[in-house]
Design a protein around this motif. Sequence first.
Motif, mmCIF file in Angstrom:
data_model
loop_
_atom_site.group_PDB
_atom_site.id
_atom_site.type_symbol
_atom_site.label_atom_id
_atom_site.label_comp_id
_atom_site.label_asym_id
_atom_site.label_seq_id
_atom_site.Cartn_x
_atom_site.Cartn_y
_atom_site.Cartn_z
ATOM 1 N N SER A 260 45.744 -1.812 16.107
ATOM 2 C CA SER A 260 44.099 -0.929 16.127
ATOM 3 C C SER A 260 43.332 -1.094 15.530
ATOM 4 O O SER A 260 42.281 -1.215 15.680
ATOM 5 C CB SER A 260 45.106 0.654 16.560
ATOM 6 O OG SER A 260 45.630 0.953 14.432
ATOM 7 N N ARG B 31 39.891 4.371 29.259
ATOM 8 C CA ARG B 31 39.706 5.262 28.960
ATOM 9 C C ARG B 31 40.748 6.670 29.618
ATOM 10 O O ARG B 31 40.936 6.350 30.961
ATOM 11 C CB ARG B 31 38.391 5.984 28.341
ATOM 12 C CG ARG B 31 37.973 4.972 27.322
ATOM 13 C CD ARG B 31 35.928 5.165 27.048
ATOM 14 N NE ARG B 31 36.334 6.759 26.205
ATOM 15 C CZ ARG B 31 34.673 7.127 26.231
ATOM 16 N NH1 ARG B 31 33.998 6.684 26.162
ATOM 17 N NH2 ARG B 31 35.619 8.751 24.867
ATOM 18 N N LYS C 236 45.009 17.701 25.565
ATOM 19 C CA LYS C 236 45.556 16.897 24.175
ATOM 20 C C LYS C 236 46.429 16.901 23.052
ATOM 21 O O LYS C 236 47.258 16.466 22.405
ATOM 22 C CB LYS C 236 44.628 18.607 23.583
ATOM 23 C CG LYS C 236 44.964 19.546 23.488
ATOM 24 C CD LYS C 236 44.571 21.022 22.148
ATOM 25 C CE LYS C 236 45.455 21.910 21.960
ATOM 26 N NZ LYS C 236 44.837 23.248 21.315
ATOM 27 N N ARG D 150 47.830 13.713 22.346
ATOM 28 C CA ARG D 150 48.347 13.211 20.877
ATOM 29 C C ARG D 150 49.184 12.783 20.233
ATOM 30 O O ARG D 150 49.664 11.818 19.409
ATOM 31 C CB ARG D 150 47.212 13.860 20.182
ATOM 32 C CG ARG D 150 45.507 13.210 20.797
ATOM 33 C CD ARG D 150 44.569 14.497 19.650
ATOM 34 N NE ARG D 150 43.124 14.285 19.593
ATOM 35 C CZ ARG D 150 42.407 14.792 19.993
ATOM 36 N NH1 ARG D 150 42.458 16.124 19.424
ATOM 37 N NH2 ARG D 150 40.816 14.473 19.855
ATOM 38 N N SER D 151 50.614 14.236 19.926
ATOM 39 C CA SER D 151 51.633 14.250 19.572
ATOM 40 C C SER D 151 52.591 13.750 19.978
ATOM 41 O O SER D 151 53.543 13.881 19.419
ATOM 42 C CB SER D 151 52.169 15.379 18.707
ATOM 43 O OG SER D 151 51.949 16.285 20.180
ATOM 44 N N GLY E 28 51.867 8.901 22.668
ATOM 45 C CA GLY E 28 50.279 9.511 22.263
ATOM 46 C C GLY E 28 49.807 8.234 21.357
ATOM 47 O O GLY E 28 48.289 8.217 21.375
ATOM 48 N N SER F 192 45.788 7.622 22.507
ATOM 49 C CA SER F 192 44.860 8.032 21.218
ATOM 50 C C SER F 192 44.403 6.644 21.011
ATOM 51 O O SER F 192 42.719 6.837 20.960
ATOM 52 C CB SER F 192 45.298 8.384 20.413
ATOM 53 O OG SER F 192 45.899 9.915 20.274
ATOM 54 N N ARG F 193 44.485 5.686 20.411
ATOM 55 C CA ARG F 193 43.470 4.608 20.787
ATOM 56 C C ARG F 193 42.658 3.636 21.698
ATOM 57 O O ARG F 193 42.081 3.404 20.802
ATOM 58 C CB ARG F 193 44.563 3.119 19.819
ATOM 59 C CG ARG F 193 45.803 3.456 18.786
ATOM 60 C CD ARG F 193 44.406 3.506 16.892
ATOM 61 N NE ARG F 193 46.023 4.018 16.578
ATOM 62 C CZ ARG F 193 45.290 4.231 15.043
ATOM 63 N NH1 ARG F 193 44.251 4.409 15.203
ATOM 64 N NH2 ARG F 193 46.268 4.410 14.209
ATOM 65 N N SER G 125 41.061 7.750 24.375
ATOM 66 C CA SER G 125 41.195 8.956 25.570
ATOM 67 C C SER G 125 40.008 10.359 25.004
ATOM 68 O O SER G 125 39.785 10.530 24.255
ATOM 69 C CB SER G 125 42.314 9.034 25.686
ATOM 70 O OG SER G 125 43.283 8.747 25.628
ATOM 71 N N PHE H 163 39.966 13.683 25.361
ATOM 72 C CA PHE H 163 41.058 15.241 25.191
ATOM 73 C C PHE H 163 40.367 16.268 25.511
ATOM 74 O O PHE H 163 39.497 16.802 25.752
ATOM 75 C CB PHE H 163 41.792 15.178 23.841
ATOM 76 C CG PHE H 163 42.854 14.271 23.540
ATOM 77 C CD1 PHE H 163 43.620 13.833 23.683
ATOM 78 C CD2 PHE H 163 42.006 12.797 22.795
ATOM 79 C CE1 PHE H 163 44.762 12.944 24.148
ATOM 80 C CE2 PHE H 163 42.436 11.628 22.467
ATOM 81 C CZ PHE H 163 44.023 11.834 23.077
#
Length: 295
Positions: A46, A111, A116, A119-120, A125, A129-130, A133, A135
């Motif tokens: 990343s 994208r 949201k 993310r977790s 996730g 995220s990388r 995106s 959110f």
Amino acid sequence: MSHAWMPASPCGDGCLTPGAPTVGFARRAMRFAVAIGVVIAALLVSPVLFLLRGGAREWVVRTLFRAVLHAFGVRLVVHGEFPEPGRGALVVNNHISWLDIVAINAVRPMRALAKKEIRSWPVLGVLVSRAGSIFLDRERLSTLPATMTELAEAMRGGSMVNATPEGTTWCGLASGRFRTAVFQAAIDGGVPVRPVALRYRLSDGRETTQPAFIGPETLIASLRRVARLRGLVLEMFVCPEIAPGRAENRRELAAVAQAAVHSALGTVRIPAQARRRAPAPRPVIESPAPKRELA
């Protein structure tokens, strides 16, 4: 916490089609081990992604998402092609599984407009995220206009952004109505809409709802069910784009995109919002009928 405006799906465990072939425990364990390896690789590369440009960055991201599909034994079959990168567009699809976004990025990294909570999520996730995106906080309606403005600006700047306008996952045999907010972002950004239709089936051709992420189940439970499946095939139909200006407003644009997805899947229907009200007929004044004398 939830709001009445949030989309809800009636799909649940009762929608899961029975009789899908499965793999043994050792194969399932191996699939999870490979998926964890993909996440570790994504974390390691990343920092380099921000230094890469153009085709090199796209190749790395595409390879990571394809590795996730391979880890879970998913074969991807694609009908149609995405346009070359560098031109902004809104990519919308019917929403069935967490595999949806993996498959789209395995074909064309882009994208995403994502809730949201993603993310977790493990595995997905990190990758989402990388990938840059945008959110959406579905619990706070007041943030929606700002998020749509950010989405329009991203597409105006040349980014392809993937969104799921149904707002929640369905089993695949049933589907939801396309909500209109994201289509207003496409109108404001002056970009085309590219509908994508997704379908999950087994290697023998039977359509299956087993990959669906539905009801109150956790992501881990859904991951386990997908990891058990043998011969899972994900079919992707990339539909022709809907050019800017083709629809008069976001409601009509959403209806056209939804109709394109149903047409690709062979489940054609005319959404109510796509029908235009016919003009009222003009009154006709008839001349009085001539009198007829009876003998």
